[in-house]
Design an enzyme around this catalytic site. Structure first.
Site, mmCIF file in Angstrom:
data_model
loop_
_atom_site.group_PDB
_atom_site.id
_atom_site.type_symbol
_atom_site.label_atom_id
_atom_site.label_comp_id
_atom_site.label_asym_id
_atom_site.label_seq_id
_atom_site.Cartn_x
_atom_site.Cartn_y
_atom_site.Cartn_z
ATOM 1 N N LYS A 65 59.352 41.998 51.437
ATOM 2 C CA LYS A 65 60.516 42.955 51.155
ATOM 3 C C LYS A 65 61.187 43.073 52.351
ATOM 4 C CE LYS A 65 59.370 43.581 46.177
ATOM 5 N NZ LYS A 65 58.213 44.902 46.177
ATOM 6 N N THR A 117 38.038 40.982 35.069
ATOM 7 C CA THR A 117 38.500 40.361 36.464
ATOM 8 C C THR A 117 38.099 41.105 37.091
ATOM 9 O OG1 THR A 117 39.630 41.556 36.087
ATOM 10 C CG2 THR A 117 40.793 40.313 34.534
ATOM 11 N N TRP A 172 63.281 38.511 50.151
ATOM 12 C CA TRP A 172 61.819 38.400 49.801
ATOM 13 C C TRP A 172 61.285 37.183 50.928
ATOM 14 C CZ3 TRP A 172 59.754 39.040 43.911
ATOM 15 C CH2 TRP A 172 60.001 40.520 43.362
ATOM 16 N N GLU A 174 42.404 35.708 32.797
ATOM 17 C CA GLU A 174 43.070 36.408 31.794
ATOM 18 C C GLU A 174 43.374 34.369 30.863
ATOM 19 O OE1 GLU A 174 43.534 37.994 34.160
ATOM 20 O OE2 GLU A 174 43.572 39.682 34.033
HETATM 21 P P1 ADP Z 1 40.822 37.860 39.680
HETATM 22 O O1 ADP Z 1 42.183 37.917 38.805
HETATM 23 O O2 ADP Z 1 39.957 38.331 38.993
HETATM 24 O O3 ADP Z 1 41.233 37.519 41.019
HETATM 25 P P2 ADP Z 1 41.722 34.958 38.612
HETATM 26 O O4 ADP Z 1 40.993 33.982 38.729
HETATM 27 O O5 ADP Z 1 41.738 35.649 37.051
HETATM 28 O O6 ADP Z 1 41.117 36.333 39.346
HETATM 29 O O7 ADP Z 1 42.939 35.627 39.489
HETATM 30 C C1 ADP Z 1 43.783 34.574 38.813
HETATM 31 C C2 ADP Z 1 45.274 34.739 40.319
HETATM 32 O O8 ADP Z 1 44.711 33.468 40.684
HETATM 33 C C3 ADP Z 1 46.842 34.464 39.747
HETATM 34 O O9 ADP Z 1 47.439 35.975 38.929
HETATM 35 C C4 ADP Z 1 46.938 34.203 40.650
HETATM 36 O O10 ADP Z 1 47.741 35.455 41.824
HETATM 37 C C5 ADP Z 1 46.539 33.959 41.648
HETATM 38 N N1 ADP Z 1 46.102 32.207 41.821
HETATM 39 C C6 ADP Z 1 45.567 31.495 40.951
HETATM 40 N N2 ADP Z 1 45.287 30.100 41.354
HETATM 41 C C7 ADP Z 1 46.590 30.320 42.676
HETATM 42 C C8 ADP Z 1 47.277 28.911 43.371
HETATM 43 N N3 ADP Z 1 47.086 27.582 42.822
HETATM 44 N N4 ADP Z 1 48.043 29.977 43.674
HETATM 45 C C9 ADP Z 1 48.598 30.510 44.382
HETATM 46 N N5 ADP Z 1 47.977 31.468 43.718
HETATM 47 C C10 ADP Z 1 46.725 31.459 42.783
#
Ligand code: ADP
Length: 541
Positions: A439, A186, A444, A331
């Site tokens: 917040k 990640t 929120w 993940e």
């Molecule tokens: P990293 O954790 O390396 O930044 P990831 O691709 O694993 O990359 O990131 C996952 C996160 O990206 C999710 O938990 C979410 O917060 C955000 N995310 C992914 N797709 C969307 C989406 N369609 N809308 C909003 N947030 C998203």
């Protein structure tokens, strides 16, 4: 009593074997770092994957040892996907956009034995190789005559020379399907990156799910362009699902600008593409002023960060392309939800359908989810109540690789770090990353909602909403905006644009115009850095 069916482990090698036997002549087209287009078939890819496996045997790389890549989407990278994992080693895809210190950190953490890189990344390799003692062989993904004479990198060989002398036959080994197949870290915006170690089983189950009609709906009639990088969560699993279906695969290489992506979509008759919103913004930004249209593209998965409804409408209304809004995480291999309508929505008006399609969507068999309050109690699916989003399923992480941070699961569920609602039809909508939610006075505010409205304004190219400390309300939202080239909008006009589109108390207190919004290694807005840039900012009184 056990069933009496054949028992065959779900292994990645079986995907390329299948593609070779049943879709041997289907094409794989790649834009190369050299700039030209390379074409061959699954049959060729299978043959060269076996040469990779033999080359790894030749180097005596052991079972489950890690082989790293620092590479664009292309045919050689695909051969490594199959040759490395298929032969029982672990493919570690490294994100070249990470800081070199992070690349050193993860290469050492993964104990990579071999590192294969596109020539674009030669300067990175020159900067890091001395600090990566586990790597015994550096492989440049090029022809022998393209190898620089004085790179300063010991044990450097060209990929073509490396595999050339090896047999094109190889007996793929059989082993437990739970064996590790690939590793992706990640991006670690806080703390060190964490390694997610996929298995053959999780990868194949995820690939099956990705092909489903309500997910990517892939078939042998598709021509598929993964713009999402193979160094980021295995290009959302497309290299595996493609071999499973025998679709044509089109790789963009390093050329991710709007013009190059558009030309590739048209020349290769791409029907389906996948990428993050920033890439599609560049594509639409190229198409509109040049009055271009798609001839066969009919759908695209957009995810990785929230896809603004304005982008969904632009694709549909101006170009006839359906956007499938998707959500997932490293993940989660990464697919968690994709948004498509249900039968009961087909009679709704276009606006009502857009409201649904703007959500992150429904999960599909293999991903279960729930929202919980701060005490871990499950919250109702009413489309209004928001809570921490938890997931579980066979392609979702159980533990991080070599991590001593404790059990990441809560009673078997993986906490995503996202805050979401789920409606009565089981559609999930992300409110925010839990660390980005604003917040204000005990309520929120979703920064995603505030950003989506701003990018609906024609003069706004990009917008990021962050919370700023406020003496009375705790936090108030402000919006940082990048204007479209040649277009203008004032602070007052933009704030007025919010009226009627959201509750009054959610309208940002201020607009800050910026030249650019910092992006992280996976193309997402880096709010931590934006907050640092705006640390001296004071709310208007
Ligand atoms: P990293 O954790 O390396 O930044 P990831 O691709 O694993 O990359 O990131 C996952 C996160 O990206 C999710 O938990 C979410 O917060 C955000 N995310 C992914 N797709 C969307 C989406 N369609 N809308 C909003 N947030 C998203």
């Amino acid at each position: 009593m056990l069933g009496l069916m054949q028992s065959q482990p779900l292994l990645i090698s079986s995907l390329i074997e299948f593609a070779e036997r049943h879709h041997g002549s289907a094409e794989i087209v790649s834009r190369r770092v050299e700039g030209d287009l390379h074409r061959y078939t699954y049959k060729d890819a299978a043959k060269r994957s076996r040469q990779v496996a033999n080359a790894l045997d030749g180097l005596k790389i052991g079972f489950s040892e890690r082989v790293a890549t620092l590479a664009w989407n292309g045919y050689r990278h695909l051969e490594l996907y199959y040759g490395v994992s298929g032969s029982g080693r672990v493919l570690h895809t490294v994100n070249p956009r990470l800081h070199p210190d992070q690349i050193v950190w993860i290469t050492n953490h993964a104990e990579d034995q071999v590192l294969c890189f596109d020539m674009t990344f030669l300067p990175i390799v020159q900067a890091v190789h001395a600090r990566c003692p586990t790597v015994k062989r550096w492989v440049a993904l090029c022809d022998a005559d393209k190898l620089p004479a004085d790179s300063g990198i010991p044990n450097l060989v060209s990929y073509e020379a490396w595999i050339a002398g090896h047999a094109t036959t190889y007996a793929w080994p059989m082993f437990d399907e739970n064996t590790a197949s690939s590793l992706c870290y990640t991006s670690g915006t806080t703390g060190n990156p964490k390694g997610v170690l996929y298995s053959h089983r999780s990868t194949i189950l995820h690939a099956y799910a990705a092909c489903l009609p309500d997910v990517m709906c892939l078939s042998a009639r598709d021509s598929v362009l993964p713009v999402v990088p193979m160094f980021h969560v295995n290009a959302w699993g497309i290299p595996y699902s493609a071999a499973m279906t025998g679709c044509k695969l089109v790789f963009p290489g390093p050329a991710l600008d709007g013009k190059s992506v558009y030309e590739l979509i048209e020349s290769e008759q791409v029907t389906f593409a996948a990428g993050v919103p920033t890439v599609w913004q560049m594509l639409l930004g190229h198409m509109k002023p040049n009055k271009l249209h798609f001839s066969v593209l009919n759908r695209t998965v957009i995810g990785g960060s929230a896809c603004p409804p304005a982008m969904i409408s632009a694709f549909k209304d101006d170009y006839g392309v359906s956007v499938l809004h998707g959500w997932g995480m490293t993940e989660m291999s990464p697919l968690g939800t994709v948004c498509t309508l249900k039968n009961s929505h087909l009679a709704l008006s276009k606006d009502e359908q857009l409201k649904i399609l703007s959500k992150q969507g429904r999960s599909f068999f293999g991903v279960d989810m729930k929202i919980v309050d701060s005490a871990g109690k499950e919250l109702p699916w009413d489309g209004k109540t928001y809570g921490d989003l938890y997931v579980k399923g066979p392609w979702i992480l159980r533990e991080y690789f070599k991590d001593d941070g404790g059990d990441p699961l809560v009673e078997g569920w993986f906490p995503t770090g996202d805050v979401a609602t789920i409606d009565t039809d089981a559609y999930m909508q992300i409110t925010d990353r839990s660390k980005d939610v604003i917040k204000s006075g005990g309520e929120w505010i979703s920064s995603i909602d505030i950003e989506n409205i701003a990018v609906g304004h024609p003069a706004v190219a990009m917008a990021a909403c962050i919370g700023v400390a406020h003496p009375k309300w705790d936090e108030r939202p402000i919006i940082a905006v990048v204007k479209r080239p040649g277009m203008d909008v004032s602070r007052e006009e933009l704030l007025k644009f919010y009226e009627g589109k959201t509750a009054k108390w959610q309208i940002p207190d201020d607009v800050v115009f910026v030249d650019a919004i910092p992006l992280g290694a996976t193309g997402k807005m880096l709010k931590t850095r934006l907050r640092a840039i705006l640390k001296d900012y004071k709310l208007p009184v």
